[in-house]
Design a protein around this motif. Structure first.
Motif, PDB file in Angstrom:
ATOM      1  N   MET A   1       0.854  -1.204   0.000  1.00 40.28           N
ATOM      2  CA  MET A   1       0.000   0.000   0.000  1.00 40.28           C
ATOM      3  C   MET A   1       0.882   1.242   0.000  1.00 40.28           C
ATOM      4  O   MET A   1       1.909   1.295   0.673  1.00 40.28           O
ATOM      5  CB  MET A   1      -0.887  -0.007   1.251  1.00 40.28           C
ATOM      6  CG  MET A   1      -1.986   1.028   1.189  1.00 40.28           C
ATOM      7  SD  MET A   1      -3.070   0.955   2.636  1.00 40.28           S
ATOM      8  CE  MET A   1      -2.142   1.891   3.805  1.00 40.28           C
ATOM      9  N   GLU A   2       0.509   2.227  -0.779  1.00 40.61           N
ATOM     10  CA  GLU A   2       1.323   3.426  -0.830  1.00 40.61           C
ATOM     11  C   GLU A   2       1.226   4.186   0.490  1.00 40.61           C
ATOM     12  O   GLU A   2       0.244   4.060   1.225  1.00 40.61           O
ATOM     13  CB  GLU A   2       0.864   4.322  -1.973  1.00 40.61           C
ATOM     14  CG  GLU A   2      -0.576   4.776  -1.856  1.00 40.61           C
ATOM     15  CD  GLU A   2      -1.030   5.505  -3.095  1.00 40.61           C
ATOM     16  OE1 GLU A   2      -2.248   5.573  -3.293  1.00 40.61           O
ATOM     17  OE2 GLU A   2      -0.189   6.020  -3.841  1.00 40.61           O
ATOM     18  N   THR A   3       2.256   4.950   0.764  1.00 41.19           N
ATOM     19  CA  THR A   3       2.262   5.688   2.030  1.00 41.19           C
ATOM     20  C   THR A   3       1.333   6.889   1.928  1.00 41.19           C
ATOM     21  O   THR A   3       1.024   7.368   0.832  1.00 41.19           O
ATOM     22  CB  THR A   3       3.676   6.176   2.356  1.00 41.19           C
ATOM     23  OG1 THR A   3       4.047   7.137   1.354  1.00 41.19           O
ATOM     24  CG2 THR A   3       4.662   5.022   2.383  1.00 41.19           C
ATOM     25  N   PHE A   4       0.941   7.350   3.122  1.00 43.07           N
ATOM     26  CA  PHE A   4       0.064   8.519   3.161  1.00 43.07           C
ATOM     27  C   PHE A   4       0.738   9.738   2.526  1.00 43.07           C
ATOM     28  O   PHE A   4       0.132  10.442   1.720  1.00 43.07           O
ATOM     29  CB  PHE A   4      -0.311   8.823   4.621  1.00 43.07           C
ATOM     30  CG  PHE A   4      -0.895  10.196   4.807  1.00 43.07           C
ATOM     31  CD1 PHE A   4      -2.148  10.518   4.285  1.00 43.07           C
ATOM     32  CD2 PHE A   4      -0.185  11.189   5.479  1.00 43.07           C
ATOM     33  CE1 PHE A   4      -2.682  11.792   4.438  1.00 43.07           C
ATOM     34  CE2 PHE A   4      -0.721  12.462   5.638  1.00 43.07           C
ATOM     35  CZ  PHE A   4      -1.961  12.767   5.120  1.00 43.07           C
ATOM     36  N   GLU A   5       2.012   9.959   2.880  1.00 43.44           N
ATOM     37  CA  GLU A   5       2.719  11.138   2.367  1.00 43.44           C
ATOM     38  C   GLU A   5       2.766  11.134   0.837  1.00 43.44           C
ATOM     39  O   GLU A   5       2.540  12.151   0.196  1.00 43.44           O
ATOM     40  CB  GLU A   5       4.150  11.196   2.923  1.00 43.44           C
ATOM     41  CG  GLU A   5       4.237  11.470   4.412  1.00 43.44           C
ATOM     42  CD  GLU A   5       3.926  12.916   4.790  1.00 43.44           C
ATOM     43  OE1 GLU A   5       3.849  13.763   3.884  1.00 43.44           O
ATOM     44  OE2 GLU A   5       3.732  13.190   6.000  1.00 43.44           O
ATOM     45  N   HIS A   7       0.769   9.428  -1.192  1.00 45.85           N
ATOM     46  CA  HIS A   7      -0.599   9.555  -1.688  1.00 45.85           C
ATOM     47  C   HIS A   7      -1.047  11.015  -1.661  1.00 45.85           C
ATOM     48  O   HIS A   7      -1.630  11.539  -2.616  1.00 45.85           O
ATOM     49  CB  HIS A   7      -1.529   8.690  -0.827  1.00 45.85           C
ATOM     50  CG  HIS A   7      -2.915   8.548  -1.384  1.00 45.85           C
ATOM     51  ND1 HIS A   7      -3.932   7.962  -0.688  1.00 45.85           N
ATOM     52  CD2 HIS A   7      -3.453   8.925  -2.572  1.00 45.85           C
ATOM     53  CE1 HIS A   7      -5.031   7.974  -1.413  1.00 45.85           C
ATOM     54  NE2 HIS A   7      -4.765   8.560  -2.563  1.00 45.85           N
ATOM     55  N   LEU A   8      -0.736  11.687  -0.553  1.00 41.59           N
ATOM     56  CA  LEU A   8      -1.115  13.098  -0.400  1.00 41.59           C
ATOM     57  C   LEU A   8      -0.425  13.958  -1.463  1.00 41.59           C
ATOM     58  O   LEU A   8      -1.057  14.828  -2.086  1.00 41.59           O
ATOM     59  CB  LEU A   8      -0.756  13.588   1.001  1.00 41.59           C
ATOM     60  CG  LEU A   8      -1.110  15.045   1.321  1.00 41.59           C
ATOM     61  CD1 LEU A   8      -2.617  15.274   1.246  1.00 41.59           C
ATOM     62  CD2 LEU A   8      -0.594  15.442   2.713  1.00 41.59           C
ATOM     63  N   GLN A  11      -2.086  13.481  -4.748  1.00 42.30           N
ATOM     64  CA  GLN A  11      -3.384  14.167  -4.778  1.00 42.30           C
ATOM     65  C   GLN A  11      -3.208  15.679  -4.906  1.00 42.30           C
ATOM     66  O   GLN A  11      -3.965  16.349  -5.605  1.00 42.30           O
ATOM     67  CB  GLN A  11      -4.173  13.848  -3.499  1.00 42.30           C
ATOM     68  CG  GLN A  11      -4.662  12.417  -3.414  1.00 42.30           C
ATOM     69  CD  GLN A  11      -5.828  12.150  -4.356  1.00 42.30           C
ATOM     70  OE1 GLN A  11      -6.683  12.986  -4.535  1.00 42.30           O
ATOM     71  NE2 GLN A  11      -5.833  10.980  -4.975  1.00 42.30           N
ATOM     72  N   LEU A  12      -2.211  16.215  -4.212  1.00 43.30           N
ATOM     73  CA  LEU A  12      -1.952  17.669  -4.279  1.00 43.30           C
ATOM     74  C   LEU A  12      -1.544  18.069  -5.692  1.00 43.30           C
ATOM     75  O   LEU A  12      -1.993  19.095  -6.215  1.00 43.30           O
ATOM     76  CB  LEU A  12      -0.849  18.057  -3.286  1.00 43.30           C
ATOM     77  CG  LEU A  12      -1.281  18.159  -1.817  1.00 43.30           C
ATOM     78  CD1 LEU A  12      -0.055  18.266  -0.901  1.00 43.30           C
ATOM     79  CD2 LEU A  12      -2.202  19.356  -1.599  1.00 43.30           C
ATOM     80  N   LEU A  15      -4.490  18.394  -8.054  1.00 41.42           N
ATOM     81  CA  LEU A  15      -5.523  19.420  -7.843  1.00 41.42           C
ATOM     82  C   LEU A  15      -5.560  20.397  -9.017  1.00 41.42           C
ATOM     83  O   LEU A  15      -4.495  20.813  -9.501  1.00 41.42           O
ATOM     84  CB  LEU A  15      -5.237  20.207  -6.545  1.00 41.42           C
ATOM     85  CG  LEU A  15      -5.562  19.524  -5.226  1.00 41.42           C
ATOM     86  CD1 LEU A  15      -5.104  20.404  -4.061  1.00 41.42           C
ATOM     87  CD2 LEU A  15      -7.054  19.233  -5.099  1.00 41.42           C
ATOM     88  N   PRO A  16      -6.749  20.776  -9.458  1.00 44.34           N
ATOM     89  CA  PRO A  16      -6.806  21.737 -10.583  1.00 44.34           C
ATOM     90  C   PRO A  16      -6.311  23.113 -10.154  1.00 44.34           C
ATOM     91  O   PRO A  16      -6.538  23.533  -9.018  1.00 44.34           O
ATOM     92  CB  PRO A  16      -8.303  21.779 -10.930  1.00 44.34           C
ATOM     93  CG  PRO A  16      -9.002  21.333  -9.704  1.00 44.34           C
ATOM     94  CD  PRO A  16      -8.076  20.393  -8.990  1.00 44.34           C
ATOM     95  N   ARG A  17      -5.628  23.805 -11.058  1.00 47.69           N
ATOM     96  CA  ARG A  17      -5.148  25.157 -10.764  1.00 47.69           C
ATOM     97  C   ARG A  17      -6.303  26.149 -10.773  1.00 47.69           C
ATOM     98  O   ARG A  17      -6.245  27.190 -10.138  1.00 47.69           O
ATOM     99  CB  ARG A  17      -4.157  25.610 -11.838  1.00 47.69           C
ATOM    100  CG  ARG A  17      -2.773  25.082 -11.659  1.00 47.69           C
ATOM    101  CD  ARG A  17      -1.870  25.637 -12.747  1.00 47.69           C
ATOM    102  NE  ARG A  17      -0.493  25.244 -12.523  1.00 47.69           N
ATOM    103  CZ  ARG A  17       0.344  25.887 -11.734  1.00 47.69           C
ATOM    104  NH1 ARG A  17      -0.057  26.964 -11.098  1.00 47.69           N
ATOM    105  NH2 ARG A  17       1.575  25.476 -11.566  1.00 47.69           N
ATOM    106  N   GLU A  18      -7.315  25.840 -11.581  1.00 51.47           N
ATOM    107  CA  GLU A  18      -8.403  26.792 -11.763  1.00 51.47           C
ATOM    108  C   GLU A  18      -9.739  26.169 -11.404  1.00 51.47           C
ATOM    109  O   GLU A  18      -9.916  24.958 -11.461  1.00 51.47           O
ATOM    110  CB  GLU A  18      -8.445  27.267 -13.216  1.00 51.47           C
ATOM    111  CG  GLU A  18      -7.134  27.868 -13.663  1.00 51.47           C
ATOM    112  CD  GLU A  18      -7.269  28.669 -14.938  1.00 51.47           C
ATOM    113  OE1 GLU A  18      -8.403  28.811 -15.438  1.00 51.47           O
ATOM    114  OE2 GLU A  18      -6.250  29.150 -15.432  1.00 51.47           O
ATOM    115  N   ARG A  19     -10.646  27.044 -11.052  1.00 47.36           N
ATOM    116  CA  ARG A  19     -12.015  26.633 -10.762  1.00 47.36           C
ATOM    117  C   ARG A  19     -12.877  27.838 -11.126  1.00 47.36           C
ATOM    118  O   ARG A  19     -12.630  28.947 -10.643  1.00 47.36           O
ATOM    119  CB  ARG A  19     -12.144  26.303  -9.280  1.00 47.36           C
ATOM    120  CG  ARG A  19     -13.499  25.824  -8.873  1.00 47.36           C
ATOM    121  CD  ARG A  19     -13.581  25.607  -7.370  1.00 47.36           C
ATOM    122  NE  ARG A  19     -14.901  25.117  -7.044  1.00 47.36           N
ATOM    123  CZ  ARG A  19     -15.192  23.850  -6.825  1.00 47.36           C
ATOM    124  NH1 ARG A  19     -14.242  22.944  -6.863  1.00 47.36           N
ATOM    125  NH2 ARG A  19     -16.425  23.486  -6.556  1.00 47.36           N
TER     126      ARG A  19
END
Lengths: 164, 193
Positions: A1-5, A7-8, A11-12, A15-19
């Protein structure tokens, strides 16, 4: 299993630059910058001038709180009634400010024209609010224009050393 | 998952550096059309940051308007020594934080927002399919703001301390708190690294 760090971090990075906002905000921005000077200002305004803006924010918040905090039999202030109450309160405060500065010479000659322009802007926003009474963006624009009127009156009546 | 416009790639084409400088110069001279072009190019970036900081669409929209209204007057402060987007993000963060301070008393009372509510949220059942954006929005306000500024915007804790008027150590502590909550919500055990 991948580590939390790890994985985080993945995910970071994903994240989309724009919304995009749900509505077009330009109209309100354009109204507000039209109500200000024709060109961006380069001089910093004195900190003490913020007092008038704070006063107006308190007035707005007071009105916005009213539906939640007043007695049940009181009609809540919303839409046109809020605009009307806000305008009346603003006129009262502005008159009091102008009276208090009656004996203070203005540092510019055309400040009343500038004030008239801001008053015209407020009227335009109020007209738009008649079509859309609960538009919070327009209400905030109206609040902003009212704040600008206070700032203008205080600035042109301030001693020169405070304007640097 | 909640569907919103953000799920669709509606990224505006960023202007070239030369065009960008021309637009900035024109806007400084009072050209509102040029400023509208800048708005179209960067509203998405500004709104994304405002939304992550405020965790509320309405507040984020208001803050975005506030940013562009104030930016109109601040454009003359842009020296061109850094990238415009870097400067824009910094200005956006500062204006939004200031806006949140003004709104907080009223907003918190109205919405009855308490940090404890966020902490009581349950963990995600799956660690692989995680909507980090949604989890960030669930973080308690101070932890969220520090996390966004440090992990996403790249500010150092010293800078964040100055921006939020808190000690550097407090910023680090809030960041740690945010990570611990995210770790739990993402389904990891306390012992996992």
């Amino acid at each position: 299993m991948e580590t939390f760090e790890k994985h985080l971090e993945q995910q970071l990075n994903a994240l989309p630059r724009e919304r995009q906002p749900d509505k077009d905000l330009w109209q309100g921005i354009d109204l507000a910058i039209q109500a200000r000077s024709d060109a961006p200002q380069t001089k910093r305004q004195p900190v003490w001038l913020a007092s008038a803006a704070v006063l107006m924010v308190a007035v707005i918040i007071g009105f916005m709180m009213q539906p939640f905090s007043s007695a049940p039999e009181t009609d809540p202030l919303t839409g046109q009634s809020l605009v009307k109450a806000l305008s009346q309160q603003h006129e009262k405060e502005k008159s009091a400010l102008l009276v208090s500065l009656e004996d203070t010479p203005a540092v510019t000659g055309n400040w009343q024209e500038q004030l008239t322009e801001l008053e015209d802007a407020a009227e335009a926003i109020k007209a738009a609010l008649q079509e859309d009474p609960n538009n919070t963006a327009l209400l905030r624009m109206l609040q902003s224009v009212y704040q600008q009127q206070f700032l203008l009156i205080e600035r042109v009546h301030a001693p020169k050393w405070q304007q640097i | 998952m909640e569907t919103c416009k953000a799920d669709i790639d509606v990224t505006q084409i960023a202007p070239t550096p030369e065009t960008e400088m021309k637009l900035i110069a024109a806007a400084r001279d009072g050209d509102r059309q040029a400023y509208q072009q800048l708005y179209k190019s960067y509203a998405g970036r500004v709104y994304a940051l405002c939304y992550r900081l405020t965790a509320d669409r309405g507040l984020a929209e208001d803050a975005t308007q506030e940013v562009f209204i104030q930016l109109w007057q601040k454009l003359s402060n842009f020296s061109g020594q850094s990238r415009f987007t870097t400067w824009l993000h910094s200005v956006t963060a500062n204006i939004t934080l200031s806006y949140m301070r003004k709104q907080k008393g009223w907003f918190a009372r109205m919405m009855n927002i308490e940090d404890s509510i966020a902490e009581q949220s349950t963990a995600e059942s799956c660690t692989s399919e995680v909507d980090l954006e949604a989890l960030i929005l669930r973080l308690p306000e101070r932890a969220r703001v520090v996390f966004v500024l440090h992990a996403i915007e790249g500010h150092r804790h010293e800078e964040i301390g100055r921006m939020l008027n808190m000690a550097t150590g407090s910023s680090k502590a809030q960041f740690h708190r945010a990570k611990q909550l995210l770790k739990t919500w993402m389904g990891y055990d306390d012992g996992d690294i």
